[in-house]
Design a protein around this motif. Structure first.
Motif, PDB file in Angstrom:
ATOM      1  N   SER A   2       7.345  33.154  85.601  1.00  0.00           N
ATOM      2  CA  SER A   2       6.939  32.060  84.730  1.00  0.00           C
ATOM      3  C   SER A   2       8.041  31.771  83.698  1.00  0.00           C
ATOM      4  N   GLU A   3       7.918  30.616  83.091  1.00  0.00           N
ATOM      5  CA  GLU A   3       8.889  30.198  82.072  1.00  0.00           C
ATOM      6  C   GLU A   3       8.899  31.183  80.899  1.00  0.00           C
ATOM      7  N   TYR A   4       7.714  31.638  80.515  1.00  0.00           N
ATOM      8  CA  TYR A   4       7.599  32.581  79.401  1.00  0.00           C
ATOM      9  C   TYR A   4       8.305  33.896  79.727  1.00  0.00           C
ATOM     10  N   ARG A   5       8.057  34.434  80.917  1.00  0.00           N
ATOM     11  CA  ARG A   5       8.695  35.701  81.296  1.00  0.00           C
ATOM     12  C   ARG A   5      10.200  35.550  81.401  1.00  0.00           C
ATOM     13  N   PHE A   6      10.650  34.398  81.896  1.00  0.00           N
ATOM     14  CA  PHE A   6      12.094  34.164  82.004  1.00  0.00           C
ATOM     15  C   PHE A   6      12.747  34.227  80.630  1.00  0.00           C
ATOM     16  N   PHE A   7      12.204  33.503  79.677  1.00  0.00           N
ATOM     17  CA  PHE A   7      12.799  33.494  78.347  1.00  0.00           C
ATOM     18  C   PHE A   7      12.646  34.837  77.642  1.00  0.00           C
ATOM     19  N   LEU A   8      11.574  35.553  77.918  1.00  0.00           N
ATOM     20  CA  LEU A   8      11.410  36.896  77.354  1.00  0.00           C
ATOM     21  C   LEU A   8      12.489  37.836  77.886  1.00  0.00           C
ATOM     22  N   PHE A   9      12.695  37.829  79.209  1.00  0.00           N
ATOM     23  CA  PHE A   9      13.728  38.687  79.794  1.00  0.00           C
ATOM     24  C   PHE A   9      15.126  38.262  79.344  1.00  0.00           C
ATOM     25  N   HIS A  10      15.326  36.975  79.162  1.00  0.00           N
ATOM     26  CA  HIS A  10      16.631  36.494  78.692  1.00  0.00           C
ATOM     27  C   HIS A  10      16.906  37.012  77.284  1.00  0.00           C
ATOM     28  N   LYS A  11      15.934  36.914  76.419  1.00  0.00           N
ATOM     29  CA  LYS A  11      16.111  37.407  75.047  1.00  0.00           C
ATOM     30  C   LYS A  11      16.284  38.925  75.020  1.00  0.00           C
ATOM     31  N   LEU A  12      15.563  39.638  75.881  1.00  0.00           N
ATOM     32  CA  LEU A  12      15.742  41.088  75.968  1.00  0.00           C
ATOM     33  C   LEU A  12      17.140  41.449  76.455  1.00  0.00           C
ATOM     34  N   LEU A  13      17.660  40.696  77.408  1.00  0.00           N
ATOM     35  CA  LEU A  13      19.013  40.935  77.902  1.00  0.00           C
ATOM     36  C   LEU A  13      20.042  40.706  76.793  1.00  0.00           C
ATOM     37  N   VAL A  14      19.896  39.624  76.064  1.00  0.00           N
ATOM     38  CA  VAL A  14      20.831  39.324  74.971  1.00  0.00           C
ATOM     39  C   VAL A  14      20.755  40.392  73.887  1.00  0.00           C
ATOM     40  N   ALA A  15      19.554  40.795  73.518  1.00  0.00           N
ATOM     41  CA  ALA A  15      19.396  41.830  72.490  1.00  0.00           C
ATOM     42  C   ALA A  15      19.980  43.160  72.959  1.00  0.00           C
ATOM     43  N   THR A  16      19.771  43.498  74.230  1.00  0.00           N
ATOM     44  CA  THR A  16      20.303  44.749  74.768  1.00  0.00           C
ATOM     45  C   THR A  16      21.823  44.755  74.758  1.00  0.00           C
ATOM     46  N   VAL A  17      22.428  43.657  75.168  1.00  0.00           N
ATOM     47  CA  VAL A  17      23.897  43.585  75.168  1.00  0.00           C
ATOM     48  C   VAL A  17      24.422  43.671  73.738  1.00  0.00           C
ATOM     49  N   ASN A  18      23.770  43.007  72.804  1.00  0.00           N
ATOM     50  CA  ASN A  18      24.211  43.075  71.406  1.00  0.00           C
ATOM     51  C   ASN A  18      24.106  44.497  70.852  1.00  0.00           C
ATOM     52  N   ILE A  19      23.020  45.181  71.148  1.00  0.00           N
ATOM     53  CA  ILE A  19      22.849  46.556  70.674  1.00  0.00           C
ATOM     54  C   ILE A  19      23.897  47.465  71.307  1.00  0.00           C
TER      55      ILE A  19
END
Length: 73
Positions: A2-19
């Protein structure tokens, strides 16, 4: 996916790379502090060595997410 899960995983990926980038900076500073006479070469060699897998993870994760991106209606 779903669109919601896509954006959730995208934000998690960005946060993980930043950390992971911040952790790489901490590790590089720690390792460089162990060798004060060669601080700069040790810092940059450690940092760039750690950056390669981090950015590769981000690139592969972004490609994977874009493959499974929901179709826009």
């Amino acid at each position: 996916m779903s669109e919601y899960r896509f954006f959730l995983f995208h934000k998690l990926l960005v946060a993980t790379v930043n950390i992971l980038v911040i952790v790489a900076l901490f590790v590089a500073m720690y390792r460089a502090s162990l060798y004060p006479d060669e601080f700069t070469p040790t810092f940059f060699s450690t940092l760039f060595t750690l950056f390669c897998p981090i950015f590769l993870l981000g690139y592969i994760g972004k490609r994977y997410l874009n493959k499974h991106r929901p179709a826009l209606v």
